[in-house]
Design a protein around this motif. Structure first.
Motif, PDB file in Angstrom:
ATOM      1  N   PHE A   1       0.826  -1.201   0.000  1.00 33.75           N
ATOM      2  CA  PHE A   1       0.000   0.000   0.000  1.00 33.75           C
ATOM      3  C   PHE A   1       0.864   1.256   0.000  1.00 33.75           C
ATOM      4  CE2 PHE A   1      -2.751  -3.322   1.378  1.00 33.75           C
ATOM      5  CZ  PHE A   1      -3.976  -3.002   0.832  1.00 33.75           C
ATOM      6  N   PHE A   2       1.995   1.175   0.694  1.00 36.35           N
ATOM      7  CA  PHE A   2       2.937   2.285   0.649  1.00 36.35           C
ATOM      8  C   PHE A   2       3.437   2.478  -0.774  1.00 36.35           C
ATOM      9  CE2 PHE A   2       7.322   3.836   0.817  1.00 36.35           C
ATOM     10  CZ  PHE A   2       7.125   5.037   1.451  1.00 36.35           C
ATOM     11  N   VAL A   3       3.792   1.385  -1.408  1.00 37.38           N
ATOM     12  CA  VAL A   3       4.301   1.471  -2.782  1.00 37.38           C
ATOM     13  C   VAL A   3       3.224   2.045  -3.701  1.00 37.38           C
ATOM     14  CG1 VAL A   3       5.206   0.142  -4.718  1.00 37.38           C
ATOM     15  CG2 VAL A   3       5.880  -0.443  -2.385  1.00 37.38           C
ATOM     16  N   SER A  54      -3.804   8.607  12.117  1.00 38.41           N
ATOM     17  CA  SER A  54      -2.665   8.592  13.038  1.00 38.41           C
ATOM     18  C   SER A  54      -3.169   8.551  14.475  1.00 38.41           C
ATOM     19  CB  SER A  54      -1.730   9.772  12.777  1.00 38.41           C
ATOM     20  OG  SER A  54      -2.349  10.978  13.099  1.00 38.41           O
ATOM     21  N   ILE A  55      -4.282   9.198  14.761  1.00 36.22           N
ATOM     22  CA  ILE A  55      -4.865   9.095  16.103  1.00 36.22           C
ATOM     23  C   ILE A  55      -5.248   7.644  16.400  1.00 36.22           C
ATOM     24  CG2 ILE A  55      -6.892   9.717  17.478  1.00 36.22           C
ATOM     25  CD1 ILE A  55      -6.749  12.483  16.107  1.00 36.22           C
ATOM     26  N   VAL A 109       6.444   5.511  14.888  1.00 37.43           N
ATOM     27  CA  VAL A 109       5.384   4.617  15.356  1.00 37.43           C
ATOM     28  C   VAL A 109       4.928   3.679  14.246  1.00 37.43           C
ATOM     29  CG1 VAL A 109       3.050   4.558  16.241  1.00 37.43           C
ATOM     30  CG2 VAL A 109       4.654   6.281  17.070  1.00 37.43           C
ATOM     31  N   VAL A 110       4.863   4.189  13.034  1.00 34.51           N
ATOM     32  CA  VAL A 110       4.342   3.364  11.942  1.00 34.51           C
ATOM     33  C   VAL A 110       5.347   2.290  11.539  1.00 34.51           C
ATOM     34  CG1 VAL A 110       3.550   3.388   9.561  1.00 34.51           C
ATOM     35  CG2 VAL A 110       2.763   5.117  11.149  1.00 34.51           C
ATOM     36  N   THR A 111       6.628   2.652  11.561  1.00 30.36           N
ATOM     37  CA  THR A 111       7.637   1.627  11.274  1.00 30.36           C
ATOM     38  C   THR A 111       7.537   0.507  12.308  1.00 30.36           C
ATOM     39  OG1 THR A 111       9.033   3.440  10.501  1.00 30.36           O
ATOM     40  CG2 THR A 111      10.072   1.296  10.733  1.00 30.36           C
ATOM     41  N   PHE A 112       7.370   0.895  13.565  1.00 25.26           N
ATOM     42  CA  PHE A 112       7.177  -0.095  14.626  1.00 25.26           C
ATOM     43  C   PHE A 112       5.963  -0.981  14.332  1.00 25.26           C
ATOM     44  CE2 PHE A 112       5.294  -1.347  18.706  1.00 25.26           C
ATOM     45  CZ  PHE A 112       6.368  -1.984  19.304  1.00 25.26           C
ATOM     46  N   ALA A 141      -2.785  -0.196   6.594  1.00 24.06           N
ATOM     47  CA  ALA A 141      -2.686  -0.204   5.132  1.00 24.06           C
ATOM     48  C   ALA A 141      -3.072   1.159   4.562  1.00 24.06           C
ATOM     49  CB  ALA A 141      -3.577  -1.297   4.545  1.00 24.06           C
ATOM     50  N   PHE A 142      -4.186   1.712   5.058  1.00 21.87           N
ATOM     51  CA  PHE A 142      -4.591   3.037   4.585  1.00 21.87           C
ATOM     52  C   PHE A 142      -3.547   4.092   4.919  1.00 21.87           C
ATOM     53  CE2 PHE A 142      -8.988   1.575   4.211  1.00 21.87           C
ATOM     54  CZ  PHE A 142      -9.269   2.143   2.991  1.00 21.87           C
ATOM     55  N   PHE A 143      -3.019   4.005   6.141  1.00 23.59           N
ATOM     56  CA  PHE A 143      -2.046   5.005   6.540  1.00 23.59           C
ATOM     57  C   PHE A 143      -0.801   4.919   5.664  1.00 23.59           C
ATOM     58  CE2 PHE A 143       1.004   7.149   9.323  1.00 23.59           C
ATOM     59  CZ  PHE A 143       0.274   8.264   9.643  1.00 23.59           C
TER      60      PHE A 143
END
Ligand SMILES: Nc1ncnc2c1ncn2[C@@H]1O[C@H](COP(=O)(O)O)[C@@H](O)[C@H]1O
Ligand SMILES: Nc1ncnc2c1ncn2[C@@H]1O[C@H](COP(=O)(O)O)[C@@H](O)[C@H]1O
Ligand SMILES: Nc1ncnc2c1ncn2[C@@H]1O[C@H](COP(=O)(O)O)[C@@H](O)[C@H]1O
Ligand code: NA
Ligand code: NA
Ligand code: NA
Lengths: 107, 313, 313, 107, 107, 313
Positions: free
Chosen positions: F9-11, F34-35, F102-105, F198-200
């Motif tokens: 999804f990032f790609v 993000s919240i 946080v997202v990488t985690f 996935a959305f983020f």
């Protein structure tokens, strides 16, 4: 090319979002040919209105019109709403291309 | 565990607001969440309704609405005489307390669910019915004798307002589609309900924190009123429920309805119909004090009342 | 029950809009929901695709796209001659009807699912493929002979437009990751699908209510066109599906694709590529009439057609 | 302290949101050094645009620039877009601190 | 009826959204009686700020006030922030109804 | 399958941004997502915490924070001397890399989960603890000797910032309510987690695509730094985890924490506390290079490191 610009008034009204339906009706009744609205928040005599929920949201309404229409709107809104609602109005001179678009009553 | 964990989200929002955190749930999210909650509650009630004979609800509905009107009728003179509030403000506040808070109702339902205490599923019908009458009463009180009341606007504002449209629309859809028709939607409207409520309470905590300044304007009288009024309303609700032979859970929910003060439909309606009333007072009291009071203290209290007064009438 | 309960949300939105309710789903929610639906449909199709040999789909895809081009080719002269519409408007409307509506497709899939009627899972591949060609055809019709066509812009607008990116991207991700790879995402993309569709339909009801004024501009001819065109398209879809030996469910879905008119990709593309076409006409017809018609009447009709014409070719 | 203010033009353009990519390219091409966009909705000759979905959203674009650039933009946009798109433009005189920031071509 | 309008200044500040808390404090300290904020995005010397996430969002702040207050705000913000932050300010003459609402310090 | 499907999804977002798609997730959706992620991660950690003796975590926490401070201390001279960056920029970038993403985690946790590799559930406590110290260190480095440091503002900005409030608040709520208290919220906070991630990531892809221009400003030195720094951090994390006798999964998560660079808390804090630092440099490096690098290469590498170095200390 250099198109001729004419002078018109830009009336800006900042007020509580709950006034929108009435405001729009008044504008049409008083001869405005159009308007533009953006969502806003702010502070003033009625305290902080931070837009975090419906009851604390403001709107910012712009009306391009001729001088007479601007005066009529200012007078009517002032008489009808400024005592009980958070509301600020100001008028600017602006130059426009197609002045007929922003006349008073259709015609 | 004497409290509902979901209330902790309200406390978190409140604390975040008080310490001036940059945490903000955008206004749009507030809108979306309130639409979700209203629609979900309506659907749930509609599905329940499809299991009952609607005609059987007519009499209890009538009683419940009639008794509910006592709330603004009692609150108004208290606010005007004792509180020395102008007529318009007294009437507007009375209307807020006569009407109901959907989220307080949702928290009370959660509270029951997490205790396994059953309740009449059709209580949500009364929630929808109780929204309007107190608002009409409030305007009537504000306008007594005046000729220029904008009744048309008031009725339109409330009946076409989003709370009635979504609650009522949800009821109707749930009723028409029935349990099997709604079942594919359960994943969104029922399974996610409590999580969404948690988010909404987080947001409400932030909103309440932002209105604490209004509380100061409201003054001591209104603060006391905002605590005693729901207790009186809760008691009235339990008694009325006894009269109607509701279960303990049902009595507690009716108590919550009577005790809660509206902050979605009422502010919008009063702003249009009684514009000279100061919204800082009514919202300060209903949202700033009564809403957290009900969440933290009221709901368990009404449950206690409902359990202990069961069968007294 | 002859209808899909999810359609009731569309009706609720429509009624709310017509009675001028203050219920509004913020534009941002519309955006977020449409992104969700497009991506979810794409993923679903991609997962199905990973169960098939992609090469097997090449021939049916070719037939389906070729037949689909008959729709704008037939609609254009009707609109220009019979409807006396200017060339640009006739071409733009033809393009809208040649392209497809993702939400109508989703409602038709729901309709099948709630009847337990199976369908080829890879139909969504054709959904993605059918989006573009009719738009190109529409521009070609509008620009016949003209030299200044902004083909580059059109291709970019559509191919990099959010519908193709999300449908195509979802297809690709679903295909690469396969059922097990996507499984942890099922809770969001598949379980929530129908509830999200309900919200989107609520919003679409509000949007359609706001465009009813455009309908008047559109006039009687266009209103009739907006009802007959999908029926013709639906019939064409059923026949083509028979030719390709699709199941009844697959035939019904192809009928829905042919019958539906685009209101996400087409308006955006036509605005850039054929700016002199009046969007009030094309959107008034496709969104104001054909979309509700398909939801309420069309989808069951195409199912009926698919069942009764099964095997005629 | 009292910083010297200079006169510049503020050009405001209200138009369909779908025009944004082209508009931004035109502004750069015609020498604008920057722009600011807010989301808007409104009503005008092209009917109600209430922003409830993509196709009915407006944007409100502001460009601070010198007189020549403002004229060039107004002329170009008027010629290229006002026949087919909902669009309103107006020009105001404003006082700014760092007038070089809002000159025409970079220089 | 024709209400008398008085002249006031409208100061518009476009800057990074992260400045909002400090800005609001400064405005109050310098005597502004109110302000209005709308969310914005844009481009300028500091590159594209498209508002796609918190760090790239702008705000557009309007302050109606008298000339002295406007000058004080412009000077203070320029000295304190324009070196390190994306920021644009401009001042317009506007006509308002209740000029006392937009004086400097309360009084 | 060497990668986590969620990364696709990032790609997709990245590609959409690069081809200038009109796909945009409104800023409000970024905020809301993000919240959600911060709160969900906090809750998960809090529930885990309620299963442990909090006092047992004090010592590892101390070690982990102390070792983490080596990262900005090592990065600063490299950036200032080798990279010839101004003091403020070197300090700000060092702070970004010392703090955590946080997202990488979250992606690393997903990676473990989809491999069935267990990890200490309380790792999220360290995530919350690691956010602040490096930011303080960064400001100290920027201000060495200067008197006008706005420490108060910095502490307020970070401690009352939304990441700490939501992570910390979630931890506290999860800890207070425990597994059964949180269970009714599982449907939203845990089941939806991966879909929301996935959305983020889709949105982050779009954001990163929009910042590619900043990368050019950053230059070759910073690009190399943004790849080598996380590798060094990852190694340091694995070694520290060995020292503390963490599982392979825990070692991989600590490696990810050390390797990741903050792009939520750090940019906001540095903007306030070190305004003369150019955010294009720090965000260009941390978000434009290190974030995608960690997603695509780093996370599997840290897993490999953790497996192969298990028990070396
Ligand atoms: N001096 C001012 N400058 C700019 N906006 C103002 C000012 N005063 C009030 N406003 C705006 O107008 C709204 C209503 O103002 P008020 O009636 O003074 O509460 C406020 O919420 C602000 O958005
Ligand atoms: N008289 C007006 N005053 C303010 N805004 C206007 C006016 N007329 C049009 N607009 C805005 O410009 C947009 C396009 O205008 P039009 O091309 O007249 O449809 C409208 O949707 C409004 O947002
Ligand atoms: N010439 C301009 N006209 C309108 N807005 C501008 C202009 N220059 C800058 N801005 C706005 O001010 C913000 C900060 O500008 P800057 O400090 O030049 O990067 C930009 O992101 C734009 O929103
Ligand atoms: Na009540
Ligand atoms: Na079609
Ligand atoms: Na780190």
């Amino acid at each position: 090319m250099n198109l001729p610009l004419s002078l018109r008034r830009l009336l800006t009204i900042i007020c509580e979002a709950s006034l929108e339906p009435e405001l729009v009706r008044e504008l049409a009744r008083l001869g405005a040919r159009g308007y533009t609205i953006t969502e806003a928040r702010g502070q003033g005599a009625h305290g902080l209105r931070d837009g975090s929920w419906g009851a604390s949201a403001n709107i910012r309404v712009e009306v391009l019109c001729d001088e007479l229409t601007a005066e009529a709107i200012v007078d009517t809104l002032h008489a009808g709403y400024s005592a009980n609602y958070g509301m600020v109005m100001f008028v600017t001179d602006v130059a426009v291309l197609r002045p007929d678009k922003f006349r008073g009553a259709p015609g | 565990m004497p409290f509902e964990p979901v209330i902790l989200f309200f406390v978190l929002g409140l604390v975040a607001g008080i310490v001036r955190s940059d945490l903000k749930l955008p206004g749009v999210v507030y809108e979306a969440l309130s639409i979700f909650l209203l629609l979900a509650i309506g659907l749930k009630g509609g599905v329940e309704l499809s299991r009952h004979n609607v005609a059987d609800l007519a009499l209890p509905a009538l009683v419940i609405v009639a008794v509910a009107l006592l709330i603004p009728l009692a609150a108004f003179p208290v606010l005007q005489r004792l509180g020395r509030l102008p007529r318009a403000d007294a009437a507007s506040i009375a209307a807020h307390y006569g009407s109901v808070s959907v989220v307080t109702f949702a928290v009370a339902s959660s509270y029951l669910a997490s205790r396994g205490e059953p309740a009449e599923g059709y209580m949500v019908v009364f929630l929808a019915l109780l929204e309007l009458p107190a608002l009409v009463m409030g305007v009537a009180l504000a306008r007594r004798g005046a000729a220029d009341t904008r009744w048309g606007k008031l009725f339109h504002e409330v009946l076409a307002g989003k709370s009635i449209v979504l609650l009522g629309g949800g009821l109707l859809i749930g009723w028409l589609a029935g349990p099997e028709g709604i079942q594919p939607l359960d994943r969104v409207f029922f399974d996610l309900f409590k999580g969404m409520l948690a988010f909404f309470l987080l947001e409400m905590g932030l909103v309440v924190a932002g209105r604490l300044a209004d509380l100061r304007r409201a003054g001591v009288f209104l603060a006391v009123f905002a605590v005693l009024m729901p207790l009186a309303g809760g008691l009235l609700g339990v008694l009325t429920a006894n009269l109607l032979d509701f279960s303990v859970g049902g009595a507690m929910l009716l108590a919550t309805l009577y005790a809660s003060a509206s902050y979605i439909a009422a502010p919008a309606a009063m702003r249009i119909a009684v514009p000279e009333a100061n919204p800082a007072l009514s919202i300060g009291a209903s949202l700033g004090i009564t809403f957290p009071f009900n969440l933290l203290v009221g709901v368990p209290t009404y449950h206690w009342l409902a359990s202990h007064l069961a069968g007294v009438i």
